[in-house]
Design an enzyme around this catalytic site. Structure first.
Site, short mmCIF file in Angstrom:
data_model
loop_
_atom_site.label_atom_id
_atom_site.label_comp_id
_atom_site.label_asym_id
_atom_site.label_seq_id
_atom_site.Cartn_x
_atom_site.Cartn_y
_atom_site.Cartn_z
N LYS A 77 0.84 -1.20 0.00
CA LYS A 77 0.00 0.00 0.00
C LYS A 77 0.88 1.25 0.00
O LYS A 77 1.90 1.31 0.70
CB LYS A 77 -0.89 -0.04 1.24
CG LYS A 77 -1.89 1.09 1.38
CD LYS A 77 -2.67 0.89 2.67
CE LYS A 77 -3.74 1.95 2.88
NZ LYS A 77 -4.48 1.71 4.15
N SER A 152 -9.18 1.82 3.32
CA SER A 152 -8.28 2.57 2.47
C SER A 152 -7.29 1.69 1.70
O SER A 152 -6.53 2.20 0.86
CB SER A 152 -7.50 3.57 3.31
OG SER A 152 -6.76 2.94 4.34
N SER A 176 -9.56 -0.87 7.38
CA SER A 176 -8.98 -0.62 6.06
C SER A 176 -8.28 -1.78 5.39
O SER A 176 -7.96 -1.70 4.21
CB SER A 176 -8.01 0.57 6.14
OG SER A 176 -8.72 1.77 6.29
#
Length: 469
Positions: A77, A152, A176
């Site tokens: 990420k 996210s 997330s």
């Protein structure tokens, strides 16, 4: 399309060790899948096929495998510092940011021999359950391009679900890694904070986010997630939140000694009929495997959710205020939406913040006392499956469920600093994945993974049609 890119990471690694495939060949399969699907999905923030090839050739030339993940194509990420790759946290304010040093968890990935494919997309400053920003656009769900893969860690979940990555790293302060896994039909673990070192995450996991936040592994199977956890876990001597907790193993008989508390909803936000069915199917599978599963719902959940909102929304906005002051015209719509939630809640006084922090400690203690008889919980991941881009409310069982309320099922465990995993179990009327959540007491990460593995064996990953071509 080669089925190899949809195989579990452990199978890909076994083929590499057996020399049935070279690192370069496996990398080429993933590059081809990325080049085919990335124009539709937009999962990546930084990807360069030639850079991947250079890494792969060097690994093949090295001869013997240098670690347990040798040659495995993985992603990270773009909020986790990865030296040489853009880690902009989805914000124009950070455009072009490339860290010089790896986060501790990325350093461990490289030391284990993982092949870094690139960094994946996230919403601006991570404060949304939908992955969209002004730098890299909107990430789409491989199950339905009109729907979100969540946030996210939405770029990460989309890449893994579509076979563009074998496994990867996300982060989770309010669901997330879990909501995206639920949306895309993969597995994930939000560890106890510190079990997987958080040093090098952007923004830093400090203050209340040292409790709420954790870097967590994501993959298509729990076996793969467990492998990633074992490789990455362990004390980071430079991280004050990283405890010296050794890895533990539990036999199935030992896991069966822990009673599992089951609840289909929290009494405030309803869930879809298919979500209830998935939770009941999971409970039945666990009973068939010899577990005691009984109805139980902690009484502190709503209070924990309210405190999560205080820390994530109100404190989160306070943390970002210095960086965004005078620059709001450059912020993305999804981040301005988050700021709207914070402004509606109002500013926090020092006394309110202090009282909330103390109340959280009291509530965590009360919840741990309640979990004495049911140290493992089985519950939904969310009220609804993957939503269409831009949707912000849903009618569920005749009740309107608002955006932040739909994901409360993950938020409790952030407030608790407790481990929780997602396993795909059911599907919606539209054929979308529905995951269920297994949670436990802080530092019982291996218990969560052990119970989740039973469910994964009974249900588990299915590839979206798009991934198969």
């Amino acid at each position: 399309m080669s089925e190899l890119v949809l195989a579990p990471a452990v199978r890909q690694l076994a083929m590499l060790r057996a020399r049935a495939v070279s690192v370069r060949e496996l990398a080429e399969e993933h590059i081809a899948q990325i080049e085919r699907l990335e124009p539709q999905i937009h999962a990546f923030a930084d990807f360069d096929g030639e850079r991947v090839r250079v890494q792969a050739r060097a690994m093949d030339a090295a001869g013997e495998p240098r670690g347990p993940l040798h040659g495995l194509p993985v992603t990270v990420k773009s909020s986790i510092a990865t030296a040489g790759y853009r880690c902009e946290i989805g914000s124009l304010l950070n455009k072009g940011d490339v860290p010089r040093e790896d986060a501790e968890v990325v350093r461990r990935l490289r030391a284990a021999g993982a092949l870094i494919l690139g960094t994946t997309n996230c919403p601006e400053f991570l404060m949304a359950y939908e992955t969209e920003n002004l730098l890299h656009g909107q990430t789409r769900n491989p199950w339905d391009l009109e729907r979100s893969p969540g946030g996210s860690s939405g770029g990460e979940s989309a890449a893994i679900a579509a076979g563009m990555s074998a496994a990867g790293l996300g982060s989770d302060s309010g669901g997330s890694v879990r909501v995206p896994a639920h949306f895309t039909g993969i597995c994930s673990l939000k560890p106890t904070p510190g079990r997987v070192p958080g040093r090098g995450h952007c923004p830093p996991c400090v203050g209340p986010f040292a409790i709420l936040g954790a870097i967590g592994p994501m993959a298509r199977t729990i076996e793969d997630v467990s492998l990633m956890f074992r490789v990455l876990a362990g004390q980071d001597a430079e991280d004050p939140m990283s405890p010296p907790v050794p890895l533990r193993t539990h036999t199935l008989d030992e896991l069966r000694q822990r009673r599992i508390g089951l609840f289909e909803d929290d009494g405030f936000a309803p869930v879809t009929e298919e979500t209830r069915a998935a939770v009941q199917s999971a409970a039945q599978a666990l009973r068939q495997a010899g577990f005691i599963v009984e109805p139980f719902r902690p009484r502190t959940l709503e209070q924990l959710r309210k405190l999560w909102n205080t820390f994530f929304v109100q404190c989160g906005a306070m943390f970002y205020e210095p960086a965004i002051r005078g620059k709001r015209e450059r912020l993305s719509p999804v981040f301005r939406e988050f700021l709207g939630f914070a402004e509606a809640a109002g500013p926090l006084s020092a006394t309110e913040l202090l009282n909330a922090w103390a109340e959280l400690d009291v509530l965590r203690a009360k919840t741990l006392e309640e979990l004495r008889d049911y140290p493992v919980l089985l519950c939904p991941a969310a009220s609804v499956p993957a939503f269409r881009h831009g949707e912000r409310a849903w009618m569920v069982e005749g009740q309107r469920v608002e955006y932040l309320d739909a994901w409360r099922y993950t938020q409790w465990f952030n407030a608790m600093a407790a481990p929780a995993a997602i396993v795909p179990v059911g599907k919606s009327k539209e054929g979308l994945p529905i995951g269920v959540q297994i949670a436990s007491r802080p530092f019982d990460d291996e218990v969560v993974l052990g119970v989740a593995a039973v469910l994964d064996a009974a249900f588990g990953y299915r590839a979206p049609a798009l991934a198969r071509g």
